[in-house]
Each structure stands twice: as structure tokens, then as C-alpha cells.
Design a protein around this motif. Sequence first.
Motif, PDB file in Angstrom:
ATOM      1  N   SER A  45      92.503  51.950  25.270  1.00  0.00           N
ATOM      2  CA  SER A  45      92.187  50.595  25.689  1.00  0.00           C
ATOM      3  C   SER A  45      92.072  50.488  27.204  1.00  0.00           C
ATOM      4  N   VAL A 163      89.270  49.683  13.354  1.00  0.00           N
ATOM      5  CA  VAL A 163      89.100  49.222  14.730  1.00  0.00           C
ATOM      6  C   VAL A 163      90.188  49.865  15.591  1.00  0.00           C
ATOM      7  N   THR A 165      90.055  49.755  19.378  1.00  0.00           N
ATOM      8  CA  THR A 165      90.282  48.771  20.446  1.00  0.00           C
ATOM      9  C   THR A 165      89.278  47.643  20.292  1.00  0.00           C
ATOM     10  N   GLY A 166      89.615  46.485  20.813  1.00  0.00           N
ATOM     11  CA  GLY A 166      88.724  45.337  20.690  1.00  0.00           C
ATOM     12  C   GLY A 166      88.887  44.649  19.345  1.00  0.00           C
ATOM     13  N   SER A 167      87.817  44.010  18.873  1.00  0.00           N
ATOM     14  CA  SER A 167      87.872  43.299  17.586  1.00  0.00           C
ATOM     15  C   SER A 167      86.485  43.262  16.966  1.00  0.00           C
ATOM     16  N   LYS A 168      86.446  43.083  15.657  1.00  0.00           N
ATOM     17  CA  LYS A 168      85.202  42.987  14.905  1.00  0.00           C
ATOM     18  C   LYS A 168      85.306  41.829  13.917  1.00  0.00           C
ATOM     19  N   SER A 239      80.835  42.642  17.174  1.00  0.00           N
ATOM     20  CA  SER A 239      81.904  43.247  17.979  1.00  0.00           C
ATOM     21  C   SER A 239      81.982  42.551  19.325  1.00  0.00           C
ATOM     22  N   THR A 243      84.336  47.465  22.426  1.00  0.00           N
ATOM     23  CA  THR A 243      85.040  47.684  21.161  1.00  0.00           C
ATOM     24  C   THR A 243      84.780  49.106  20.682  1.00  0.00           C
TER      25      THR A 243
END
Length: 523
Positions: A45, A163, A165-168, A239, A243
Motif C-alpha cells: 500500500s 483485493v 490494496t484499494g477497493s473494488k 476500482s 488499486t
Amino acid sequence: MTDRLRITPTNGQDAGEQLIAAEKESIPLLISKAASSWPACKLWSGKDGLKRMRSHVAPNVNVSVMASTSDIFIGDLRQYTPTTCSFHEFLDEANAAVEGCEAPHLYLAQQELRDTGMAPLLLDVETPACLQGRAITSVNLWMCIRGSRSNIHYDPYSNLLVVVTGSKHVTLFSPACTPFLAPAALTSDAANHSQINFTQPDFDKNPEFRLAKQQQTQVTMQAGDALFIPEGYWHQVDSEGVTVAVNFWWQSTLTTVLREQPHCRFYHLRVVMGEALGSLIEQLVENCPAADLGSNAGGTLFPYSQLAQLPETSTEMSAACRLSCLTPREVAAVSLTCTLLSRCPDAQQAVVRSRPGPEQESSHMERTPVPKILNGCSSSRNGTGGAVGEWQNPLQLPADPLSCLFRALDTAELVHCLYEVSVKQPSLIQTMFDVHMTPLAAYLFTSKLESAERECVFSNECASEQTVAHDGPSQTLSQAEFYCSLYGACRDPDQVFHQLLDLRQQLSQQAAEIMLKHVVRMF
């Protein structure tokens, strides 16, 4: 949780069992925090994470990325520009985005990690315990640097998306929604992609997409979450920012068999299409509206008590009174059937000849409009009627009155209705076959009569009691009596039998045309 998405909150022992169940039923499964223990989820991250990924991969390792003028990435090769760069160069652009600097819209998609220069990244990735025993065919890296939006598509593999890192945000559509998603032609290079502009749907061009949206399931994934997407399940993925995700693909049992037995593929194709055709016909039947037998018909129905004069002989009296104790729904069905069938001018004259009565009654029959309980049902011989210019569900045939009536009746009610009409107005039975029977009505008619024996509708079919197995007064009617009365009202029973077979085949042909146009889409 819905019946279209299962959720298990941990990566415990039950996750593997739930994945087996979800895979068997082909239902998506969200496994929260399934990969929270991965080093990648903790170390990839931010700027430091990009440095760690960079340290794992040699500078000379190249990757192919998708370049776009926006965050929308279409799977069709004609819709984006493939670009080759080193993985380090790609990470430089990602780092610029993290720092808030201007960066291009780049998307690293489906980058195989195993047996490539990217393999060292697997040091920070673990195969989820729930995938034990599965022959993984690919482990892929997915990474965007300014957000990304994939178009609606399906994959030819079972998929576990993780996932890092990040988000979906994932939108899911069952394979049953295929007719509503305008799939690309099977002969195209993007056959597994939808042609719907999901960002700004044109409902004038694709009105059926509304039906797909009504059945969609949406889920938001955070770092560490895993989502099982069954093979063939349509999905669209958004995304955010930078991500990173890793997914695992494996072949389903069906695909494995198809690929390991190439000499059987034509047979498998016929089996699969036959099963799909049967399922589509069931859907066409399910989507046929049922007549509302409880509605007020505005006084337009034949009075049940005046359908025929009482016979003179005791034998005829016995037959006519056999079902004298009908349920209210059956009385309404008989009245509606006679009203419907008598709307044909030739039939009206036949009814007048078979029923001595005042001339006023004949005039009333000729003026009888379509009953309110059948409004919207067109009497089309080929089942292709309907309002001009009115959009229809591609899995719904234009409704005809007889199909609506048959759809509303259960098996016992239909048997009693047909028997009563054949006794009191036999000429209308021939009219039903000559004028009003459509492919869909013929399917409903024959299917329900075929099930009559299984449901013990006839008195001689149940060993315990000679009563009809349905709600309402107890009544007796043997199978022989029913068919003798029904087909005895026809000029040529053999011709009627062949007509029903032909109409059923016509329904299959209509379903096949729908399947080829809206599901398979060869061209």
C-alpha cells in the motif's frame, strides 16, 4: 445477503465448505478478510508498497498495459490501445498518481504471475486455503493507477478475486440475464463481453437492459476481501485510485469435460442447447400472464346456468351433472372459456345451432367484447400478436387469451373446465382447436393434461379414494370419460393430436429463434 450472493465473514474452516457449495450452485460468494494475513495486503500500500513491488521485479521485465483516455476500459481490442512498458515504468506512473501528480489512464490487466519475470511478487501472496484441491490455471495481477471501470463481461473460468490494496465495487449478473445484456456475437473477438454502454445505457436501443438491472447484485470489496465469481457469471468492476488485486482462475468441471473430450463436442453442444431450449420454454410459460378469474367481467361472460339446456335422457343427464358441484373458479373458467371461444363468427353460428334460445342471446354474443380479465391478451393464431411498437421482454411471447386462461388454471381445474364445456357446448371444443389454439396454449394444454395422471386428478388414478385431489367439492371423473367427451367433440381426433404436436414444435422453434438471437448471437 440475498439468494444471488452469499457472504461468509471469516477465512475460517467453513469458507472452504461454503465455496464448494457456492461453486456447485454457481452462486457468487464474498469471503470477508480472506487474505488479510497476506504480506501483500500489509506491504503493497502507498508509496512504500510500490517500492516493495519494484524491489521484487527486475528492471527489464516488460508488461502489456491498456491505455485509455478515461477510466473506462472495454475488452474489445478495437476500443483501447495496448502499450508495452517495463513494470518499473508502470510503477513510476502509479507513484506519480499517489503523489497527486498528473498520470495517464493505464490498466495492467490479467498479468500472469507464475512462470514469468513477475513471479517474485508471489512471495507476498498466498493461495487461499479455500482453494485447496483445485487445479489453478492462472494467478493474475490486476492494477490501475487512476481508477478503472471494466465493461460488463464474463470469464471462461471459475474466479476468486482478491483485493490487495484499494477497493473494488462489483456488479454481478446471473448467466440467466444473458438475453438482457446484448452479448457480442459468438464469432467476434470479444464474445464474452456485453455491448451495453453501462455508463450511459441507451434504453431505447437496449430496453431489455432494465430487466438485467432489476436482477443485478452489487458488492463493495476492501483490501483482504475475496469474491468468488462463478464461470460464466457476468460482472462489471469499478476500482478506486491505485488499486491492486490478484485473482485465481480454474476450470469448472463442465469446461474440463468439454476440453478433454473434443470428439464429443458436437454431442455436448446438442445436449446443452437441448437443455437450454427446455429451460427457455419454461421461462416463456412462466412469463405468460394468467387470467384473473376473480375479476369483475362487467357482465360480459356467458351465464353459467344458461350454457345449455338440461339433456332429456337419464344417461345424458348423468354426464351433464357429473361435475355439477364446481368451485367458483371453475364456474368462472367455464363461462370465460365459452365467451372466448364463441368470439369467432363461425363458432357463434355453431353455438346458436346447438343451443335453442331467443334471438336476443345470439345478438348479445356477437357484441361480446374481450372480457376485462383478458384485456391485453391478443388472439393471434401464431402467438405473435401484441400492440404495435410496444416493447416486450425477449423471453415473453405476446399473450393470447387461451394461454392466459390455461396459465391461470391448475390441472384439476383445467380438466373440469374442458369436460364441462365438452358436455354443454361441444362445438366450442372444435373451435378451440381450429381457431384459438396457439403454440404456447398447445404446450400448456398438453403439459397439464400429461400431469393429470401424476396428480391423481382422475377418479381411477388414486387407489385410496375416488375423489379429485384439489380444493373444492369432491367430484369423480375417470380418465376414459374425460378423453371420450373431449375428443368426441372433435371431427377428427387424430388430426387434433397431430395439430397439437405441430404447435408444440412451433413453440420449440420460436424458443430456438429467441435463443439464437438474444443468447447465442452467432452474428
